[in-house]
Design a protein around this motif. Structure first.
Motif, mmCIF file in Angstrom:
data_model
loop_
_atom_site.group_PDB
_atom_site.id
_atom_site.type_symbol
_atom_site.label_atom_id
_atom_site.label_comp_id
_atom_site.label_asym_id
_atom_site.label_seq_id
_atom_site.Cartn_x
_atom_site.Cartn_y
_atom_site.Cartn_z
ATOM 1 N N ALA A 51 -6.660 91.924 -19.994
ATOM 2 C CA ALA A 51 -6.655 90.991 -21.126
ATOM 3 C C ALA A 51 -6.276 91.729 -22.413
ATOM 4 O O ALA A 51 -5.466 91.233 -23.212
ATOM 5 C CB ALA A 51 -8.027 90.324 -21.269
ATOM 6 N N TRP A 52 -6.836 92.910 -22.615
ATOM 7 C CA TRP A 52 -6.542 93.710 -23.815
ATOM 8 C C TRP A 52 -5.055 94.073 -23.850
ATOM 9 O O TRP A 52 -4.386 93.950 -24.865
ATOM 10 C CB TRP A 52 -7.427 94.947 -23.802
ATOM 11 C CG TRP A 52 -7.415 95.834 -25.004
ATOM 12 C CD1 TRP A 52 -6.624 95.742 -26.123
ATOM 13 C CD2 TRP A 52 -8.235 96.971 -25.208
ATOM 14 N NE1 TRP A 52 -6.916 96.766 -26.999
ATOM 15 C CE2 TRP A 52 -7.903 97.536 -26.461
ATOM 16 C CE3 TRP A 52 -9.223 97.599 -24.446
ATOM 17 C CZ2 TRP A 52 -8.526 98.671 -26.965
ATOM 18 C CZ3 TRP A 52 -9.844 98.721 -24.951
ATOM 19 C CH2 TRP A 52 -9.491 99.250 -26.200
ATOM 20 N N ILE A 53 -4.536 94.507 -22.705
ATOM 21 C CA ILE A 53 -3.120 94.882 -22.619
ATOM 22 C C ILE A 53 -2.219 93.679 -22.902
ATOM 23 O O ILE A 53 -1.226 93.796 -23.625
ATOM 24 C CB ILE A 53 -2.809 95.526 -21.253
ATOM 25 C CG1 ILE A 53 -3.399 96.948 -21.215
ATOM 26 C CG2 ILE A 53 -1.318 95.536 -20.957
ATOM 27 C CD1 ILE A 53 -3.394 97.592 -19.851
ATOM 28 N N ASP A 129 -13.542 99.073 -36.059
ATOM 29 C CA ASP A 129 -14.168 98.415 -34.924
ATOM 30 C C ASP A 129 -13.805 99.262 -33.711
ATOM 31 O O ASP A 129 -12.768 99.059 -33.083
ATOM 32 C CB ASP A 129 -13.678 96.969 -34.785
ATOM 33 C CG ASP A 129 -14.178 96.095 -35.922
ATOM 34 O OD1 ASP A 129 -15.346 96.270 -36.331
ATOM 35 O OD2 ASP A 129 -13.413 95.240 -36.405
ATOM 36 N N ALA A 130 -14.661 100.237 -33.427
ATOM 37 C CA ALA A 130 -14.368 101.236 -32.401
ATOM 38 C C ALA A 130 -14.625 100.685 -31.008
ATOM 39 O O ALA A 130 -15.690 100.118 -30.735
ATOM 40 C CB ALA A 130 -15.229 102.476 -32.627
ATOM 41 N N ASN A 149 -19.975 94.117 -31.789
ATOM 42 C CA ASN A 149 -19.101 92.947 -31.763
ATOM 43 C C ASN A 149 -18.730 92.623 -30.325
ATOM 44 O O ASN A 149 -18.615 93.520 -29.488
ATOM 45 C CB ASN A 149 -17.801 93.230 -32.523
ATOM 46 C CG ASN A 149 -18.028 93.642 -33.952
ATOM 47 O OD1 ASN A 149 -18.792 93.020 -34.669
ATOM 48 N ND2 ASN A 149 -17.369 94.709 -34.371
ATOM 49 N N THR A 150 -18.499 91.356 -30.072
ATOM 50 C CA THR A 150 -17.955 90.920 -28.792
ATOM 51 C C THR A 150 -16.718 90.091 -29.094
ATOM 52 O O THR A 150 -16.776 89.154 -29.893
ATOM 53 C CB THR A 150 -18.975 90.083 -28.000
ATOM 54 O OG1 THR A 150 -20.157 90.849 -27.804
ATOM 55 C CG2 THR A 150 -18.407 89.672 -26.648
ATOM 56 N N ILE A 151 -15.616 90.471 -28.468
ATOM 57 C CA ILE A 151 -14.342 89.783 -28.676
ATOM 58 C C ILE A 151 -13.964 89.097 -27.373
ATOM 59 O O ILE A 151 -14.002 89.715 -26.299
ATOM 60 C CB ILE A 151 -13.249 90.797 -29.071
ATOM 61 C CG1 ILE A 151 -13.641 91.478 -30.375
ATOM 62 C CG2 ILE A 151 -11.892 90.133 -29.175
ATOM 63 C CD1 ILE A 151 -12.869 92.731 -30.644
ATOM 64 N N GLY A 159 -16.542 94.471 -25.710
ATOM 65 C CA GLY A 159 -17.410 94.902 -26.791
ATOM 66 C C GLY A 159 -16.771 96.022 -27.586
ATOM 67 O O GLY A 159 -15.993 96.812 -27.064
ATOM 68 N N ASN A 160 -17.106 96.059 -28.877
ATOM 69 C CA ASN A 160 -16.766 97.190 -29.723
ATOM 70 C C ASN A 160 -17.854 97.310 -30.781
ATOM 71 O O ASN A 160 -18.745 96.470 -30.857
ATOM 72 C CB ASN A 160 -15.359 97.100 -30.306
ATOM 73 C CG ASN A 160 -15.168 95.994 -31.318
ATOM 74 O OD1 ASN A 160 -16.077 95.602 -32.043
ATOM 75 N ND2 ASN A 160 -13.947 95.473 -31.382
ATOM 76 N N THR A 161 -17.795 98.352 -31.578
ATOM 77 C CA THR A 161 -18.835 98.598 -32.569
ATOM 78 C C THR A 161 -18.214 98.793 -33.939
ATOM 79 O O THR A 161 -17.325 99.637 -34.098
ATOM 80 C CB THR A 161 -19.649 99.858 -32.181
ATOM 81 O OG1 THR A 161 -20.193 99.662 -30.869
ATOM 82 C CG2 THR A 161 -20.769 100.114 -33.176
#
Length: 177
Positions: A51-53, A129-130, A149-151, A159-161
């Motif tokens: 999904a990210w790609i 947002d790491a 965070n949740t995207i 998740g990221n922070t």
């Protein structure tokens, strides 16, 4: 040199840095996809990475991001091995390193340069947002976690922070007499 043509070595030379050039775009787009695919597999499952790609596979949007921010490219042997983008408000919007150059000081060199440039421009703090993969790098650099965070991307949740680092103001180099 294509991103896939680069081979891993025990120790790469120290990267050189320069501003982003529009001609870099195809290689940086390829580099970003390779980084997501190969470097994040311990932190995100296959469906999350896919999904990210799919979201990241938009060269035009990447080009606009690179043009609109303060963008630096790391090179080893003349080939791009990483890049960083500082957007308005002190946001580190993008930081990617080619898998063959990972853990060789490329991300640190890029972050060092962005921190110095941001401080010299009067930016009080950097935020990012790491990804879970990048979070340890930012922690080592003195960034602190502010929130999780949740995207959602095409039904997948990543998740990221949100992390922040207060910068020490840099002298402008101007002297008064």
């Amino acid at each position: 040199m294509g991103a896939k043509a680069m081979t891993a070595s025990a120790s790469l030379p120290k990267p050189t840095l320069r501003p982003y050039l529009p001609a870099d775009l195809p290689l940086l787009a390829e580099l970003r996809l390779a980084a997501i695919e190969e470097l994040t597999e311990d932190d995100y499952d296959e469906a999350q990475r896919r999904a990210w790609i799919l979201r990241a596979d938009d060269e035009d949007t990447l080009g606009e991001t690179l043009k609109s921010g303060l963008s630096l490219v790391a090179l080893i042997g003349g080939a791009p091995v990483g890049f960083i983008v500082l957007a308005d408000g002190g946001l580190i919007d993008q930081l990617y390193v080619h898998p063959a150059a990972a853990r060789q000081g490329v991300a640190s060199a890029l972050c060092d340069a962005i921190e110095k440039l941001a401080a010299a421009r009067g930016v009080a703090a950097l935020v990012t947002d790491a990804s879970d993969t990048a979070k340890p790098l930012f922690e080592k650099r003195g960034f602190t976690a502010e929130r999780r965070n949740t995207i959602e991307i095409d039904g997948e949740y990543l998740g990221n922070t949100r992390m922040k680092k207060v910068l020490t103001p840099q002298p402008s180099g101007k002297t008064t007499s």
